[in-house]
Design an enzyme around this catalytic site. Structure first.
Site, PDB file in Angstrom:
ATOM      1  N   GLY A 163       0.786  -1.223   0.000  1.00 27.41           N
ATOM      2  CA  GLY A 163       0.000   0.000   0.000  1.00 27.41           C
ATOM      3  C   GLY A 163       0.818   1.273   0.000  1.00 27.41           C
ATOM      4  O   GLY A 163       2.019   1.268  -0.259  1.00 27.41           O
ATOM      5  N   HIS A 199       2.421   4.582  -5.082  1.00 26.12           N
ATOM      6  CA  HIS A 199       3.098   5.584  -5.899  1.00 26.12           C
ATOM      7  C   HIS A 199       3.113   5.040  -7.320  1.00 26.12           C
ATOM      8  O   HIS A 199       2.574   3.950  -7.579  1.00 26.12           O
ATOM      9  CB  HIS A 199       4.503   5.883  -5.349  1.00 26.12           C
ATOM     10  CG  HIS A 199       5.351   4.655  -5.133  1.00 26.12           C
ATOM     11  ND1 HIS A 199       5.720   3.804  -6.156  1.00 26.12           N
ATOM     12  CD2 HIS A 199       5.890   4.122  -4.002  1.00 26.12           C
ATOM     13  CE1 HIS A 199       6.467   2.834  -5.674  1.00 26.12           C
ATOM     14  NE2 HIS A 199       6.567   2.994  -4.359  1.00 26.12           N
ATOM     15  N   HIS A 234       3.883   1.336  -8.053  1.00 29.80           N
ATOM     16  CA  HIS A 234       2.758   0.403  -7.897  1.00 29.80           C
ATOM     17  C   HIS A 234       1.791   0.547  -9.076  1.00 29.80           C
ATOM     18  O   HIS A 234       1.297  -0.454  -9.601  1.00 29.80           O
ATOM     19  CB  HIS A 234       1.984   0.705  -6.611  1.00 29.80           C
ATOM     20  CG  HIS A 234       2.794   0.584  -5.355  1.00 29.80           C
ATOM     21  ND1 HIS A 234       3.158   1.673  -4.610  1.00 29.80           N
ATOM     22  CD2 HIS A 234       3.296  -0.498  -4.708  1.00 29.80           C
ATOM     23  CE1 HIS A 234       3.848   1.275  -3.545  1.00 29.80           C
ATOM     24  NE2 HIS A 234       3.961  -0.035  -3.587  1.00 29.80           N
ATOM     25  N   ASP A 259      13.068  -4.085  -6.495  1.00 32.78           N
ATOM     26  CA  ASP A 259      13.444  -5.063  -5.471  1.00 32.78           C
ATOM     27  C   ASP A 259      13.966  -6.313  -6.184  1.00 32.78           C
ATOM     28  O   ASP A 259      13.285  -7.344  -6.245  1.00 32.78           O
ATOM     29  CB  ASP A 259      12.232  -5.370  -4.593  1.00 32.78           C
ATOM     30  CG  ASP A 259      11.735  -4.123  -3.894  1.00 32.78           C
ATOM     31  OD1 ASP A 259      12.366  -3.700  -2.919  1.00 32.78           O
ATOM     32  OD2 ASP A 259      10.729  -3.532  -4.342  1.00 32.78           O
ATOM     33  N   GLN A 278      14.263  -9.594  -4.260  1.00 29.02           N
ATOM     34  CA  GLN A 278      12.925 -10.129  -3.995  1.00 29.02           C
ATOM     35  C   GLN A 278      12.364 -10.809  -5.244  1.00 29.02           C
ATOM     36  O   GLN A 278      11.749 -11.879  -5.170  1.00 29.02           O
ATOM     37  CB  GLN A 278      12.013  -8.982  -3.562  1.00 29.02           C
ATOM     38  CG  GLN A 278      10.552  -9.336  -3.480  1.00 29.02           C
ATOM     39  CD  GLN A 278       9.743  -8.191  -2.916  1.00 29.02           C
ATOM     40  OE1 GLN A 278       9.794  -7.913  -1.731  1.00 29.02           O
ATOM     41  NE2 GLN A 278       8.993  -7.493  -3.761  1.00 29.02           N
TER      42      GLN A 278
END
Ligand code: AMP
Length: 294
Positions: A26, A29, A32, A145, A148
């Protein structure tokens, strides 16, 4: 129409045709939003999950002050024509107490792994649960990321989740700073210092595209440009397992982590090999001020 769901069950009922998931914590920006746009283009149903995952925070203070604004996020998801915003409670996400953790060996050994103990197990466990509970066909993640992304790709393969993973370019503020929800905590001076991180990465990317393959040289250039920040690491690592590399001889990324004021920032440029040539993915810059500051 954007539906808000609180349980895995009601979210699954919303799926029509090919379904894409965008996992987030959440405070949206443009990074996302770009994932939502890519998902919208690829699938019939787009689910955005919104959950500040306590399992992946090794620092309780960081979890506590992580920015949250559900109404703001919902409005932005509506504008992106997202079908479902899945905002589970902690009880829906985790049974009490959760005893299972997903660990991906090797990928978590360097870079963020040792500096954030438990972080990647937290991420892998949450993403595995989202995949199992929502059953998406596609899932979108940011290259911002990079470690990730490597972790999620490896886990998906190892556990045979029937999900196609897509990695999307890093979205940057107009001055080059990689967008992060935490950027709202940077003061003006911090910001000037923070900008030297991306500037260092871009200088190294220019060098790599000009033919430099020696990891040490790339690190040196990136580190020299960075100023006024407390660097934790600058590392060239493989895209598939996030293992440190001495030579840029495969798809890789040059990653940096630093503390700037009270904020810890990470950034990277990805190096892809196209017909033997290095192509640096520096991400994409916004033309105007980010929605973060509205
Ligand atoms: P977060 O809400 O920070 O967990 O991020 C949710 C997703 O957005 C992850 O896949 C991130 O990699 C991605 N993301 C975060 N920042 C950016 C950015 N600046 N550009 C592209 N993707 C991003």
């Amino acid at each position: 129409m954007t539906e808000v769901t609180r349980t895995f069950f009601e979210s699954r009922l919303q799926r029509r045709g090919l379904t894409a998931l965008v996992p987030t914590m959440g405070f949206f920006h443009e990074g996302h939003l770009a994932l939502m746009t890519a998902a919208r283009q690829a699938a019939e149903t787009v689910i955005v999950s919104l959950f500040v995952n306590p399992l992946q925070f090794n620092d309780p203070a960081d979890l506590e002050r992580y920015p949250r604004d559900f109404e703001r996020d919902l409005e932005m998801a509506r504008a992106e024509k997202v079908d479902v915003v899945f905002a589970p409670s902690s009880e829906e996400m985790y049974s009490e107490p959760p005893l299972t953790r997903v660990r991906v060996a090797q990928v978590e050994d360097y870079l963020e792994g040792p500096r954030r103990p438990g972080h990647f197990a937290g991420v892998a466990t949450a993403v595995a649960k989202l995949f199992a509970g929502l059953q998406p066909d596609l899932a979108f993640f940011g290259r911002k990321d990079a470690q990730q992304l490597a972790l999620v790709r490896q886990m998906t393969k190892d556990l045979s989740f029937p999900v196609t993973i897509s990695g999307q370019p890093t979205i940057r503020e107009h001055d080059g700073l990689a967008l992060s929800s935490r950027n709202v905590f940077l003061g003006p001076e911090d910001r000037t210092a923070a900008l030297t991180l991306s500037a260092g990465l871009f200088a190294a990317a220019d060098l790599a595209e000009a033919g430099e393959r020696e990891g040490g040289r790339l690190l040196e250039v990136a580190s020299k440009v960075a100023e006024g920040v407390d660097i934790e690491y600058v590392t060239l690592a493989s895209q598939n397992h996030a293992q440190p590399l001495a030579e840029l001889d495969r798809p890789s990324f040059l990653a940096v982590a630093a503390r700037v004021g009270k904020v810890r920032l990470i950034d990277n440029v990805a190096f892809d090999l196209v017909a033997g040539q290095v192509m640096a993915d520096r991400g994409r810059r916004l033309e105007r001020e980010s929605v973060l500051y509205r």
